[in-house]
Structure formats: C-alpha cells, structure tokens
Design a protein around this motif. Structure first.
Motif, PDB file in Angstrom:
ATOM      1  N   LEU A 127      72.535  94.767  -0.550  1.00  0.00           N
ATOM      2  CA  LEU A 127      72.795  93.359  -0.837  1.00  0.00           C
ATOM      3  C   LEU A 127      71.766  92.810  -1.822  1.00  0.00           C
ATOM      4  O   LEU A 127      72.111  92.102  -2.770  1.00  0.00           O
ATOM      5  CB  LEU A 127      72.770  92.562   0.469  1.00  0.00           C
ATOM      6  CG  LEU A 127      73.263  91.136   0.426  1.00  0.00           C
ATOM      7  CD1 LEU A 127      74.699  91.065  -0.064  1.00  0.00           C
ATOM      8  CD2 LEU A 127      73.157  90.518   1.823  1.00  0.00           C
ATOM      9  N   TYR A 128      70.505  93.166  -1.628  1.00  0.00           N
ATOM     10  CA  TYR A 128      69.445  92.742  -2.550  1.00  0.00           C
ATOM     11  C   TYR A 128      69.753  93.226  -3.967  1.00  0.00           C
ATOM     12  O   TYR A 128      69.633  92.481  -4.935  1.00  0.00           O
ATOM     13  CB  TYR A 128      68.094  93.283  -2.070  1.00  0.00           C
ATOM     14  CG  TYR A 128      66.975  93.039  -3.041  1.00  0.00           C
ATOM     15  CD1 TYR A 128      66.380  91.784  -3.141  1.00  0.00           C
ATOM     16  CD2 TYR A 128      66.513  94.054  -3.876  1.00  0.00           C
ATOM     17  CE1 TYR A 128      65.349  91.545  -4.043  1.00  0.00           C
ATOM     18  CE2 TYR A 128      65.488  93.829  -4.782  1.00  0.00           C
ATOM     19  CZ  TYR A 128      64.912  92.572  -4.861  1.00  0.00           C
ATOM     20  OH  TYR A 128      63.908  92.341  -5.763  1.00  0.00           O
ATOM     21  N   GLU A 129      70.157  94.485  -4.098  1.00  0.00           N
ATOM     22  CA  GLU A 129      70.491  95.029  -5.413  1.00  0.00           C
ATOM     23  C   GLU A 129      71.684  94.302  -6.027  1.00  0.00           C
ATOM     24  O   GLU A 129      71.721  94.051  -7.230  1.00  0.00           O
ATOM     25  CB  GLU A 129      70.767  96.528  -5.316  1.00  0.00           C
ATOM     26  CG  GLU A 129      69.526  97.335  -4.992  1.00  0.00           C
ATOM     27  CD  GLU A 129      69.819  98.796  -4.719  1.00  0.00           C
ATOM     28  OE1 GLU A 129      70.971  99.145  -4.360  1.00  0.00           O
ATOM     29  OE2 GLU A 129      68.887  99.606  -4.876  1.00  0.00           O
ATOM     30  N   ALA A 130      72.668  93.955  -5.208  1.00  0.00           N
ATOM     31  CA  ALA A 130      73.859  93.258  -5.708  1.00  0.00           C
ATOM     32  C   ALA A 130      73.522  91.858  -6.200  1.00  0.00           C
ATOM     33  O   ALA A 130      74.164  91.363  -7.130  1.00  0.00           O
ATOM     34  CB  ALA A 130      74.926  93.185  -4.619  1.00  0.00           C
ATOM     35  N   THR A 131      72.518  91.225  -5.607  1.00  0.00           N
ATOM     36  CA  THR A 131      72.176  89.857  -6.021  1.00  0.00           C
ATOM     37  C   THR A 131      71.672  89.809  -7.459  1.00  0.00           C
ATOM     38  O   THR A 131      71.694  88.748  -8.075  1.00  0.00           O
ATOM     39  CB  THR A 131      71.106  89.219  -5.105  1.00  0.00           C
ATOM     40  OG1 THR A 131      69.891  89.962  -5.183  1.00  0.00           O
ATOM     41  CG2 THR A 131      71.597  89.126  -3.671  1.00  0.00           C
ATOM     42  N   HIS A 132      71.271  90.934  -7.987  1.00  0.00           N
ATOM     43  CA  HIS A 132      70.793  90.968  -9.363  1.00  0.00           C
ATOM     44  C   HIS A 132      71.947  91.026 -10.372  1.00  0.00           C
ATOM     45  O   HIS A 132      71.721  91.050 -11.574  1.00  0.00           O
ATOM     46  CB  HIS A 132      69.817  92.123  -9.549  1.00  0.00           C
ATOM     47  CG  HIS A 132      68.538  91.877  -8.835  1.00  0.00           C
ATOM     48  ND1 HIS A 132      68.389  92.083  -7.477  1.00  0.00           N
ATOM     49  CD2 HIS A 132      67.351  91.387  -9.263  1.00  0.00           C
ATOM     50  CE1 HIS A 132      67.172  91.745  -7.119  1.00  0.00           C
ATOM     51  NE2 HIS A 132      66.521  91.320  -8.172  1.00  0.00           N
ATOM     52  N   MET A 133      73.159  91.027  -9.877  1.00  0.00           N
ATOM     53  CA  MET A 133      74.348  91.012 -10.738  1.00  0.00           C
ATOM     54  C   MET A 133      74.984  89.621 -10.737  1.00  0.00           C
ATOM     55  O   MET A 133      76.166  89.469 -10.974  1.00  0.00           O
ATOM     56  CB  MET A 133      75.377  92.038 -10.246  1.00  0.00           C
ATOM     57  CG  MET A 133      74.933  93.476 -10.334  1.00  0.00           C
ATOM     58  SD  MET A 133      74.819  94.007 -12.045  1.00  0.00           S
ATOM     59  CE  MET A 133      73.127  94.554 -12.096  1.00  0.00           C
ATOM     60  N   THR A 134      74.174  88.612 -10.457  1.00  0.00           N
ATOM     61  CA  THR A 134      74.686  87.248 -10.375  1.00  0.00           C
ATOM     62  C   THR A 134      75.006  86.690 -11.757  1.00  0.00           C
ATOM     63  O   THR A 134      74.428  87.106 -12.761  1.00  0.00           O
ATOM     64  CB  THR A 134      73.682  86.324  -9.651  1.00  0.00           C
ATOM     65  OG1 THR A 134      74.298  85.077  -9.399  1.00  0.00           O
ATOM     66  CG2 THR A 134      72.414  86.111 -10.453  1.00  0.00           C
ATOM     67  N   ILE A 135      75.946  85.793 -11.771  1.00  0.00           N
ATOM     68  CA  ILE A 135      76.302  85.048 -12.973  1.00  0.00           C
ATOM     69  C   ILE A 135      75.825  83.623 -12.713  1.00  0.00           C
ATOM     70  O   ILE A 135      75.870  83.136 -11.586  1.00  0.00           O
ATOM     71  CB  ILE A 135      77.830  85.089 -13.204  1.00  0.00           C
ATOM     72  CG1 ILE A 135      78.274  86.533 -13.414  1.00  0.00           C
ATOM     73  CG2 ILE A 135      78.226  84.219 -14.382  1.00  0.00           C
ATOM     74  CD1 ILE A 135      79.776  86.729 -13.419  1.00  0.00           C
ATOM     75  N   ASN A 136      75.368  82.968 -13.748  1.00  0.00           N
ATOM     76  CA  ASN A 136      74.839  81.611 -13.605  1.00  0.00           C
ATOM     77  C   ASN A 136      75.746  80.731 -12.748  1.00  0.00           C
ATOM     78  O   ASN A 136      76.953  80.701 -12.944  1.00  0.00           O
ATOM     79  CB  ASN A 136      74.688  80.972 -14.988  1.00  0.00           C
ATOM     80  CG  ASN A 136      73.303  80.466 -15.238  1.00  0.00           C
ATOM     81  OD1 ASN A 136      72.438  80.546 -14.371  1.00  0.00           O
ATOM     82  ND2 ASN A 136      73.076  79.954 -16.432  1.00  0.00           N
ATOM     83  N   GLY A 137      75.158  80.079 -11.774  1.00  0.00           N
ATOM     84  CA  GLY A 137      75.886  79.138 -10.945  1.00  0.00           C
ATOM     85  C   GLY A 137      76.498  79.728  -9.687  1.00  0.00           C
ATOM     86  O   GLY A 137      77.192  79.022  -8.966  1.00  0.00           O
ATOM     87  N   GLU A 138      76.251  80.991  -9.411  1.00  0.00           N
ATOM     88  CA  GLU A 138      76.774  81.605  -8.193  1.00  0.00           C
ATOM     89  C   GLU A 138      75.777  81.391  -7.055  1.00  0.00           C
ATOM     90  O   GLU A 138      74.905  82.209  -6.804  1.00  0.00           O
ATOM     91  CB  GLU A 138      77.057  83.093  -8.404  1.00  0.00           C
ATOM     92  CG  GLU A 138      78.212  83.333  -9.336  1.00  0.00           C
ATOM     93  CD  GLU A 138      78.497  84.799  -9.540  1.00  0.00           C
ATOM     94  OE1 GLU A 138      79.690  85.134  -9.645  1.00  0.00           O
ATOM     95  OE2 GLU A 138      77.560  85.611  -9.596  1.00  0.00           O
ATOM     96  N   ILE A 139      75.930  80.273  -6.408  1.00  0.00           N
ATOM     97  CA  ILE A 139      74.987  79.832  -5.389  1.00  0.00           C
ATOM     98  C   ILE A 139      74.876  80.841  -4.250  1.00  0.00           C
ATOM     99  O   ILE A 139      73.777  81.112  -3.765  1.00  0.00           O
ATOM    100  CB  ILE A 139      75.368  78.433  -4.869  1.00  0.00           C
ATOM    101  CG1 ILE A 139      75.257  77.431  -6.025  1.00  0.00           C
ATOM    102  CG2 ILE A 139      74.506  78.013  -3.700  1.00  0.00           C
ATOM    103  CD1 ILE A 139      75.854  76.083  -5.744  1.00  0.00           C
ATOM    104  N   ILE A 140      75.991  81.436  -3.830  1.00  0.00           N
ATOM    105  CA  ILE A 140      75.955  82.357  -2.692  1.00  0.00           C
ATOM    106  C   ILE A 140      75.036  83.540  -2.984  1.00  0.00           C
ATOM    107  O   ILE A 140      74.293  83.974  -2.108  1.00  0.00           O
ATOM    108  CB  ILE A 140      77.382  82.824  -2.260  1.00  0.00           C
ATOM    109  CG1 ILE A 140      77.330  83.641  -0.970  1.00  0.00           C
ATOM    110  CG2 ILE A 140      78.053  83.623  -3.351  1.00  0.00           C
ATOM    111  CD1 ILE A 140      76.986  82.881   0.262  1.00  0.00           C
ATOM    112  N   LEU A 141      75.037  84.055  -4.214  1.00  0.00           N
ATOM    113  CA  LEU A 141      74.147  85.180  -4.519  1.00  0.00           C
ATOM    114  C   LEU A 141      72.698  84.715  -4.646  1.00  0.00           C
ATOM    115  O   LEU A 141      71.781  85.456  -4.288  1.00  0.00           O
ATOM    116  CB  LEU A 141      74.600  85.924  -5.777  1.00  0.00           C
ATOM    117  CG  LEU A 141      75.790  86.852  -5.605  1.00  0.00           C
ATOM    118  CD1 LEU A 141      76.069  87.621  -6.888  1.00  0.00           C
ATOM    119  CD2 LEU A 141      75.608  87.813  -4.449  1.00  0.00           C
ATOM    120  N   ASP A 142      72.480  83.524  -5.141  1.00  0.00           N
ATOM    121  CA  ASP A 142      71.119  82.985  -5.194  1.00  0.00           C
ATOM    122  C   ASP A 142      70.557  82.837  -3.779  1.00  0.00           C
ATOM    123  O   ASP A 142      69.413  83.212  -3.502  1.00  0.00           O
ATOM    124  CB  ASP A 142      71.094  81.631  -5.916  1.00  0.00           C
ATOM    125  CG  ASP A 142      71.415  81.750  -7.400  1.00  0.00           C
ATOM    126  OD1 ASP A 142      71.279  82.852  -7.958  1.00  0.00           O
ATOM    127  OD2 ASP A 142      71.820  80.725  -7.989  1.00  0.00           O
TER     128      ASP A 142
END
Length: 162
Positions: A127-142
């Motif tokens: 999950l930590y690794e996946a959070t680095h694939m966030t697109i601006n404004g994706e609050i759930i991944l932030d």
C-alpha cells in the motif's frame, strides 16, 4: 553471443508472462494475483526491460477485468490489501487509469483506517508503494500515505521497545 541456457531461461520467463492465465478460470483472482506477483518480481530483479511488451500485454488483460478484483477488504479479511495495492501500483506504473473506489473500504464508518490493517505488514508495504502512484488531488492516497508511514513508524518503535 549469449549462453544457450540464458536464452532458454529467458524464453521460459517470457512464456510465464504471456501465458493467458487470466482467461476466466474459476479462480480468476488467484491467477491474476500470481501474474501480478510475477511481474513485480521481474521488475524488482531489474530484468523487466527484457519483457516490456509481454508485461504491457499482461497488464492490459488484468486492467480489462476491471477494478473490482482484490477489493474484498473488511474487518476480518485484509489479505486482499496486498493484491489491491500491487495491482494499483503496477497498472499505474504502466500508465493505466485505476479507480481508487475500492480503497475507501480501508476506512470505517468514522473515516478512520480500520485497525486490522496495521497487522498486515505485507499489505502495508504494498500500500505504501502504491501511494507513490498518486495523481494530484487524490485525497485517499494522500491519507493512505500518512497512515502507512505513521503505522510503520509505530511498529518500528514497538520493535525497538520505545
């Protein structure tokens, strides 16, 4: 000239990647999970460049199955967390659009991350690794990034006896 055994092993891996394992088996999630783990391993070993086309094709098939695979996350079953996060990361790395609706299931009715998630160490790392694939404004991944880093810091402190 490459050694024949090297070529044979490379061809064997290529066949594993392109094997149509995601063809509607009864245990479709298990075959897709195995495919994702294979692709992740190949990439982590640094040999993914040998199989770029095959990996793209395999991930295209995984993406075609939709976003509902591996999102059976509830208080009693966190095993899918690893695969949901792995799928998200691998698909996004290849440029596929991935819905994050399933990740909302990581939270309880009060908007807090479910307690059971903290005990799934493999899932948290994925999950930590996946959070680095966030697109601006994706609050759930932030929020997920904050959760995974905080949880791992707490676990480290516990292991050190602090």
């Amino acid at each position: 000239m490459r050694h024949p055994k090297y070529q044979a092993l490379k061809e064997e891996v290529r066949k594993m990647v392109v094997d149509d394992a995601v063809s509607g088996d009864d245990d479709q999630e298990a075959t897709i999970a195995n495919k994702l783990q294979l692709i992740d391993t190949i990439q982590r070993l640094g040999v993914g460049y040998h199989f770029e086309m095959e990996i793209d094709e395999a991930l295209e098939k995984v993406h075609a199955f939709g976003d509902d695979l591996f999102i059976n996350i509830d208080d009693n079953n966190t095993a899918d967390l690893y695969y949901a996060a792995l799928k998200c990361r691998l698909l996004r790395q290849q440029g596929f659009s991935v819905s994050l609706d399933g990740f909302k299931k990581l939270k309880d009715n009060e908007g807090l991350f479910k307690e059971g998630l903290a005990s799934d160490e493999q899932g948290l790392v994925s999950l930590y690794e996946a959070t680095h694939m966030t697109i601006n404004g994706e609050i759930i991944l932030d929020e997920t990034l904050t959760f995974t880093t905080t949880t791992s810091s707490e676990k480290t402190s516990e292991m050190q006896g602090n």
